[in-house]
Design a protein around this motif. Structure first.
Motif, PDB file in Angstrom:
ATOM      1  N   GLU A   1      69.594  49.039 -61.730  1.00 43.78           N
ATOM      2  CA  GLU A   1      69.272  50.464 -61.731  1.00 43.78           C
ATOM      3  C   GLU A   1      68.385  50.813 -62.921  1.00 43.78           C
ATOM      4  OE1 GLU A   1      72.280  49.219 -61.635  1.00 43.78           O
ATOM      5  OE2 GLU A   1      72.987  49.639 -59.600  1.00 43.78           O
ATOM      6  N   GLY A   2      67.341  51.593 -62.631  1.00 47.38           N
ATOM      7  CA  GLY A   2      66.436  52.037 -63.684  1.00 47.38           C
ATOM      8  C   GLY A   2      65.536  50.950 -64.217  1.00 47.38           C
ATOM      9  N   SER A   3      65.450  49.817 -63.510  1.00 41.95           N
ATOM     10  CA  SER A   3      64.627  48.697 -63.965  1.00 41.95           C
ATOM     11  C   SER A   3      63.677  48.281 -62.857  1.00 41.95           C
ATOM     12  CB  SER A   3      65.499  47.516 -64.387  1.00 41.95           C
ATOM     13  OG  SER A   3      66.440  47.898 -65.370  1.00 41.95           O
ATOM     14  N   GLU A   4      62.687  47.511 -63.229  1.00 36.46           N
ATOM     15  CA  GLU A   4      61.722  47.000 -62.262  1.00 36.46           C
ATOM     16  C   GLU A   4      61.612  45.498 -62.443  1.00 36.46           C
ATOM     17  OE1 GLU A   4      56.970  47.389 -61.188  1.00 36.46           O
ATOM     18  OE2 GLU A   4      57.958  48.946 -62.381  1.00 36.46           O
ATOM     19  N   ALA A   5      61.780  44.760 -61.351  1.00 33.87           N
ATOM     20  CA  ALA A   5      61.724  43.301 -61.408  1.00 33.87           C
ATOM     21  C   ALA A   5      60.394  42.814 -60.839  1.00 33.87           C
ATOM     22  CB  ALA A   5      62.882  42.686 -60.634  1.00 33.87           C
TER      23      ALA A   5
END
Length: 574
Positions: A302-306
């Motif tokens: 959540e709240g991250s970008e991979a």
């Protein structure tokens, strides 16, 4: 004449004989386009019996198709000695040939048949290997009369055992365990050897021989390959090659080895962050290429970008977080492959709170962010170097010294290849001279103690391989070794040799032992050998009963060695 674009079929036939056998094979029927019949039938006796006769029949088809009419019984003309007809009741195709524009006739065996070892040894193999069979296809020039022979029952390779299986089976071998392959055969085998074809690197099969990880044993009716402490570097297609019952055999099994946590590179593996100065951060996990098809993900996400990217040897998944967590948290790099237990590798993130003791930002050599006391800050290595740079934040908020494990990737590749060669994977006579030549080239990139340790470790392992296998070295390989040694001894003492020996006190003596071991392996025909450089002098002479009584070898001592030089001493001759 045979049309160059037409396929040629070579056959074996089953005839029931009523009366004496006929003297020649049938002429082509109307459905055979341009057929020719060849050598006489094997003579047999008896009446009213069905016997298997080997017949060479060459049939030429302009359109490349097999006429259905040939699958029906074909009447043969009566022999002059008997009015009784002979009927062809069974027809088995053994071989299919094609004449190619290069002038060669390529003859491939159909299922259940193969060229025997004698014919195979006299002709060129088709490329690539036909259906995993060592003599399943041969190239003839000019075309030769003959056909593939029926194979005896397959030997068996355990585990698993599937006689007649056209493609290799696959089984899972857990890392750290012992891999065992057992060849079972009721016939005597000769020229037995084992190979590994890995999924990365050269497609050329790698020979396997006894070593610290590999053992080969054999007894009546079986031969066993054992590999201890397997890792993903031992996965691939295993090949057992041998001769039995007049045929060459190649049996295959595919082994897959799951990754371990130690195979996953995390950067960083721990992190402390100040939300006031660094609202976001990045984490990455990288795995080597493997055919098991791992899918990677980060949690929580959540709240991250991979995002992902690839390097020549790895695949990496990067997690970019734009918001600072409210409290300490552990992120997990999850690696999943169908049928395997998920592999989860944690990265702990510590949030610096008001009042915590910290080390301040520092841009010495590497940009260090604010780090909580007692934690280790980490940074990536420069391009083309592997490892990481670390720095500990002391309990009083004072930065400790910088420690770097960054090693040139080419030197690491040479070291790993030498480790596998010593373990039992590879051909020493070919790979030791290649590695010595490459080491000479790579001396120019040595710029850190870890580089020097990798180079010295490679030389030590190559010496062990030569000593364990009795591999002789030619003059060119020994010259490359001595030139490398001369350059190594010229390397800076304060920045390279002193910290290297602090990490490994035996580094200098290991180098001396490796040089002596490799020098002792010089081929007899290359003696006497004389070599001189500023830091290295070597003279050799094979001692024989006819050696003169006053035989001497002397070495120049000019110019004298300086007090700050790396001094290695050894015997003056052998």
């Amino acid at each position: 004449m045979v049309c160059s674009a037409a396929p040629v079929l070579l056959l074996a036939m089953t005839l029931p004989l009523v009366g004496p056998p006929v003297a020649r094979a049938s002429q082509p029927g109307p459905s055979q386009a341009g057929g020719e019949s060849g050598q006489q039938l094997d003579q047999a006796s008896g009446a009213g019996e069905s016997v298997l006769l080997s017949v060479y029949v060459q049939l030429v088809f302009s359109d490349g198709s097999w006429p259905a009419a040939l699958s029906r019984p074909l009447p043969l003309p009566p022999a002059s000695a008997s009015p009784s007809p002979r009927t062809l009741t069974g027809l088995s195709l053994t071989t299919e040939c094609n004449v190619k524009p290069d002038g060669f006739t390529y003859c491939a065996c159909l299922s259940g048949y193969q060229w025997n070892a004698s014919i195979c040894s006299r002709h060129q193999l088709c490329q690539p290997a036909h259906n995993h069979r060592p003599c399943g296809c041969l190239a003839f020039s000019p075309p030769a009369a003959g056909y593939c022979q029926v194979l005896p029952p397959d030997p068996c390779l355990l585990p698993p055992c599937s006689p007649g299986q056209p493609e290799p089976e696959t089984w899972l071998q857990m890392p750290g365990h012992t891999l065992n392959l057992t060849l079972l055969t009721s016939q005597e085998t000769t020229n037995l050897s084992w190979f590994l074809r890995r999924h990365t690197g050269s497609p050329r099969p790698i020979p396997l021989r006894p070593g610290p990880q590999v053992s080969l044993t054999s007894s009546q009716g079986q031969a066993v390959l054992s590999i201890r402490n397997v890792s993903h570097e031992w996965e691939g297609e295993y090949v057992c090659c041998f001769e039995a019952q007049g045929f060459r055999w190649e049996l295959y099994q595919v082994a897959r080895v799951p990754l371990q946590a130690t195979d996953v590179a995390r950067l960083p593996d721990q992190l402390s962050i100040s939300c006031a100065t660094s609202p976001g951060f990045q984490l990455s996990c990288c795995i080597p290429y493997t055919p098991l098809g791992y899918m990677a993900s980060w949690s929580p996400a959540e709240g991250s970008e991979a995002s992902s990217f690839s390097t020549p040897g790895d695949r990496c998944l990067v997690l970019a977080t734009q918001h600072c967590p409210a409290a300490d948290i552990t992120y997990t790099c999850d690696l999943q492959s169908p049928g395997l237990t998920p592999l989860r590798v944690p990265v702990s993130v510590t949030v610096i709170q008001d009042g915590d003791t910290t080390c301040p930002e520092d841009s010495a050599v590497v940009a260090w962010n604010v780090t909580k006391a007692g934690r280790v800050a980490q940074a990536p290595c420069p391009v083309n170097r592997t490892g990481r740079v670390k720095r500990t934040c002391g309990p009083d908020g004072t930065w400790g010294p910088i420690h770097s494990s960054c090693t040139d990737s080419r030197l690491l590749a040479l070291l790993r290849r030498a480790q596998l060669l010593w373990a039992g994977q590879g051909w020493p006579a070919e790979e030791v001279p290649q590695s010595l030549a490459q080491l000479l080239e790579q001396t120019e990139v040595v710029s850190s103690p870890s580089d020097l340790l990798a180079l010295l470790g490679t030389m030590t392992l190559l010496a062990k391989v030569v000593a364990d296998t009795g591999t002789p070295l030619y003059r060119s390989a020994l010259e490359a070794l001595l030139k490398t040694t001369d350059k190594v001894l010229d390397m800076d003492t304060s920045s390279l040799w002193t910290p290297t020996q602090a990490q490994k006190p035996s580094a200098a003596s290991d180098l001396l032992l490796a040089v002596e071991t490799l020098a002792h392996s010089l081929c007899p025909q290359d003696h006497p050998f004389s070599f001189s450089l500023p830091n290295v002098q070597l003279q050799t002479q094979l001692l024989t009963p006819t050696l003169p009584a006053d035989y001497r070898i002397s070495f120049s001592t000019q110019p004298p060695l300086g007090t700050d030089s790396q001094t290695l001493t050894g015997p003056t001759g052998y």
